[in-house]
Write a protein that holds these residues in place. Structure first.
Motif, PDB file in Angstrom:
ATOM      1  N   PRO A  86      -0.216   5.755 -12.545  1.00  0.00           N
ATOM      2  CA  PRO A  86      -0.525   4.329 -12.460  1.00  0.00           C
ATOM      3  C   PRO A  86       0.595   3.479 -13.063  1.00  0.00           C
ATOM      4  CG  PRO A  86      -2.357   5.569 -13.399  1.00  0.00           C
ATOM      5  CD  PRO A  86      -1.194   6.497 -13.367  1.00  0.00           C
ATOM      6  N   VAL A  87       0.590   2.206 -12.755  1.00  0.00           N
ATOM      7  CA  VAL A  87       1.551   1.256 -13.332  1.00  0.00           C
ATOM      8  C   VAL A  87       1.114   0.959 -14.765  1.00  0.00           C
ATOM      9  CG1 VAL A  87       2.588  -1.026 -13.116  1.00  0.00           C
ATOM     10  CG2 VAL A  87       1.962   0.255 -11.063  1.00  0.00           C
ATOM     11  N   GLU A  98      -7.828   9.145   0.532  1.00  0.00           N
ATOM     12  CA  GLU A  98      -6.383   9.087   0.767  1.00  0.00           C
ATOM     13  C   GLU A  98      -5.829   7.784   0.193  1.00  0.00           C
ATOM     14  OE1 GLU A  98      -2.724   8.523   2.079  1.00  0.00           O
ATOM     15  OE2 GLU A  98      -4.043   7.560   3.519  1.00  0.00           O
ATOM     16  N   PRO A  99      -4.856   7.839  -0.738  1.00  0.00           N
ATOM     17  CA  PRO A  99      -4.395   6.645  -1.458  1.00  0.00           C
ATOM     18  C   PRO A  99      -3.881   5.526  -0.559  1.00  0.00           C
ATOM     19  CG  PRO A  99      -3.591   8.633  -2.531  1.00  0.00           C
ATOM     20  CD  PRO A  99      -4.210   9.062  -1.238  1.00  0.00           C
ATOM     21  N   PHE A 100      -3.011   5.849   0.403  1.00  0.00           N
ATOM     22  CA  PHE A 100      -2.435   4.815   1.254  1.00  0.00           C
ATOM     23  C   PHE A 100      -3.518   4.064   2.016  1.00  0.00           C
ATOM     24  CE2 PHE A 100      -0.455   3.835   5.522  1.00  0.00           C
ATOM     25  CZ  PHE A 100       0.205   2.693   5.089  1.00  0.00           C
ATOM     26  N   ALA A 145       0.835  -1.207   0.000  1.00  0.00           N
ATOM     27  CA  ALA A 145       0.000   0.000   0.000  1.00  0.00           C
ATOM     28  C   ALA A 145       0.866   1.252   0.000  1.00  0.00           C
ATOM     29  CB  ALA A 145      -0.925  -0.009   1.223  1.00  0.00           C
ATOM     30  N   LYS A 146       1.935   1.239   0.784  1.00  0.00           N
ATOM     31  CA  LYS A 146       2.835   2.391   0.826  1.00  0.00           C
ATOM     32  C   LYS A 146       3.535   2.580  -0.516  1.00  0.00           C
ATOM     33  CE  LYS A 146       4.872   5.782   2.958  1.00  0.00           C
ATOM     34  NZ  LYS A 146       4.093   6.939   3.432  1.00  0.00           N
ATOM     35  N   ALA A 147       4.011   1.483  -1.106  1.00  0.00           N
ATOM     36  CA  ALA A 147       4.729   1.571  -2.383  1.00  0.00           C
ATOM     37  C   ALA A 147       3.828   2.086  -3.499  1.00  0.00           C
ATOM     38  CB  ALA A 147       5.295   0.196  -2.750  1.00  0.00           C
ATOM     39  N   PHE A 148       2.603   1.592  -3.573  1.00  0.00           N
ATOM     40  CA  PHE A 148       1.697   2.014  -4.639  1.00  0.00           C
ATOM     41  C   PHE A 148       1.176   3.431  -4.401  1.00  0.00           C
ATOM     42  CE2 PHE A 148       1.622  -2.481  -5.638  1.00  0.00           C
ATOM     43  CZ  PHE A 148       1.458  -2.490  -7.015  1.00  0.00           C
ATOM     44  N   SER A 149       0.966   3.800  -3.135  1.00  0.00           N
ATOM     45  CA  SER A 149       0.437   5.135  -2.840  1.00  0.00           C
ATOM     46  C   SER A 149       1.460   6.226  -3.135  1.00  0.00           C
ATOM     47  CB  SER A 149      -0.003   5.221  -1.386  1.00  0.00           C
ATOM     48  OG  SER A 149       1.098   5.078  -0.503  1.00  0.00           O
ATOM     49  N   VAL A 209      -6.019  -2.137  -9.309  1.00  0.00           N
ATOM     50  CA  VAL A 209      -6.729  -0.926  -8.894  1.00  0.00           C
ATOM     51  C   VAL A 209      -5.884   0.339  -9.089  1.00  0.00           C
ATOM     52  CG1 VAL A 209      -8.103  -2.188  -7.205  1.00  0.00           C
ATOM     53  CG2 VAL A 209      -5.975  -1.098  -6.477  1.00  0.00           C
ATOM     54  N   SER A 210      -4.595   0.176  -9.351  1.00  0.00           N
ATOM     55  CA  SER A 210      -3.754   1.354  -9.580  1.00  0.00           C
ATOM     56  C   SER A 210      -4.052   2.008 -10.928  1.00  0.00           C
ATOM     57  CB  SER A 210      -2.270   0.971  -9.504  1.00  0.00           C
ATOM     58  OG  SER A 210      -1.881   0.189 -10.616  1.00  0.00           O
ATOM     59  N   GLY A 211      -4.775   1.285 -11.802  1.00  0.00           N
ATOM     60  CA  GLY A 211      -5.149   1.859 -13.095  1.00  0.00           C
ATOM     61  C   GLY A 211      -4.273   1.402 -14.232  1.00  0.00           C
ATOM     62  N   THR A 212      -3.842   0.140 -14.190  1.00  0.00           N
ATOM     63  CA  THR A 212      -2.969  -0.374 -15.235  1.00  0.00           C
ATOM     64  C   THR A 212      -3.746  -0.594 -16.542  1.00  0.00           C
ATOM     65  OG1 THR A 212      -1.334  -2.092 -15.717  1.00  0.00           O
ATOM     66  CG2 THR A 212      -3.363  -2.794 -14.656  1.00  0.00           C
TER      67      THR A 212
END
Length: 411
Positions: free
Chosen positions: A160-161, A331-333, A151-155, A203-206
């Protein structure tokens, strides 16, 4: 590193729990989890029953004549899990994100240390033993740590990836703990790590091209893995599990657990045979691991299609609640942590039920809150604690924001 560890514990000491947060506690989420857990105790009692010639006339007679060891221990684990959940709630989730790297390193150290432990059941060196045939499984608790770390890495990502350049560092971040878990060897838990990671990538929007590329790479990797499983003596049982899944009738001895589990599941009919039923597969011991990995077969036998579907619907309600709350959080995280908890529990439920009914190979993954086991119960309760932590503090911020907005409009 030492200074960071000292700062971490100092941050824990200085963190004070605001009692007003309990106003925002998600009671529906907690009650769903508690209901599933208590239902699991009943299912474990049924799974650990001994053979009877006639059905006990009363519940008291049933309790007096049947073993209560596993059911009683599961109740203790539920109580310990609720305590662990509130411990996780006590500290602000932002503190976990701040020290995510320390948690990641601690997880790696534990996974390395456990490799030196003498192999136990199934040839796995996955437990630190303590007491009388009990153990602590670091890879289980590592699931919660990896949810925080992912969660921390993606936030922290601005975009997006979208391509391989974006995903390669994240894959390496996943690979270290995952390879250590596979080395135990515990492929089932490693798949949970991967499932949480994949859900967060999604969910990051790839884009679909990246997904297709990753799947193509996975297929190419499966070729040498299949070769290793076919030739390495330590991996033969995994190959056998896949072959049993493809054609169980060709392996009657090895597939006895799967076949008996499916027979028991279907024998319950619409309403089930009930608890401690004469001639039940559970009481006769025909299903190995029936109180752990194959507990869903006992649910079907004891409570029938109605009971099995009711349990599935309870899980659907749990997932729907997590999705609903994740959509409300900006909040992303915080949002990623809720998604991580959802991904972990969803993968467990789908994999466990599908392996019992024969749609997926047996992987030894327990059914959340229902299968017997201390490490898994504590892990799942801690994950719910993370979700409650995020929900409570996010809802409080949202409430304060609304009050501030209303005051500004009056001015």
């Amino acid at each position: 590193m030492l200074s960071r560890i000292i700062a971490f514990f100092k941050g824990l000491r200085e963190n004070r729990f605001d009692r007003s947060l309990m106003r925002y506690f998600d009671w529906p989420l907690f009650l769903i989890v508690l209901g599933i857990s208590l239902f699991g105790v009943v299912a474990i009692f049924s799974a650990s029953s001994i053979e009877v010639t006639q059905k006990p006339a009363t519940i008291m007679e049933m309790l007096q004549t049947q073993p209560l060891t596993y059911a009683r221990l599961q109740l203790i684990w539920i109580f310990a899990g609720v305590i662990a959940m509130f411990v996780i709630i006590f500290f602000n989730y932002e503190l976990y994100g701040k020290y995510a790297n320390i948690l990641y390193a601690a997880n790696l150290i534990l996974l390395l240390l456990v490799l030196g432990v003498e192999a136990g059941r199934g040839g796995m060196s996955a437990f630190f033993g303590w007491g009388n045939d009990r153990g602590f499984q670091p890879s289980e608790f590592g699931k919660v740590i990896m949810i925080i770390c992912f969660a921390k890495a993606f936030s922290m990502r601005v975009k997006p990836v979208m391509n391989l350049r974006d995903i390669i560092p994240l894959v390496l971040y996943l690979a270290l703990p995952m390879l250590l878990v596979i080395a135990q060897p515990d492929v089932g838990t490693a798949l949970v790590y991967m499932a949480v990671f994949c859900v967060m990538v999604w969910v990051s929007g790839t884009n679909w091209r990246l997904i297709a590329s990753v799947l193509a790479c996975a297929v190419l990797i499966l070729i040498p893995v299949w070769y290793f499983m076919n030739n390495a003596s330590s991996g033969n049982f995994r190959l056998t599990r896949i072959l049993i899944w493809l054609d169980p009738e060709s392996y009657p001895d090895e597939a006895r657990q799967v076949i008996n589990g499916q027979i028991a599941l279907g024998s319950g009919g619409l309403f089930g045979k009930g608890l401690v039923s004469p001639g039940s597969f559970a009481s006769l011991g025909y299903i190995s691991d029936d109180h752990t990995d194959f507990i869903f077969a006992v649910v079907g036998e004891s409570f029938g299609l109605v009971g099995a579907c009711g349990l599935v619907l309870a899980y659907v309600a749990l997932f729907a609640r997590l999705i609903y709350q994740s959509l409300r959080i900006e909040e992303p995280f915080a949002s990623y942590m809720l998604i991580g908890v959802l991904g972990m529990l969803l993968f467990h439920v789908v994999e466990n039920i599908c392996m019992v009914i024969g749609l997926l190979p047996v992987t030894g993954i327990p059914l959340p809150f229902v299968s017997y086991g201390g490490s898994n119960m504590l892990t799942n309760m801690m994950a719910i604690g993370l979700a409650e932590n995020v929900i409570m503090r996010s809802r409080k911020r949202e409430s304060h924001r609304r009050v501030s907005t209303a005051r500004m409009r009056k001015l």
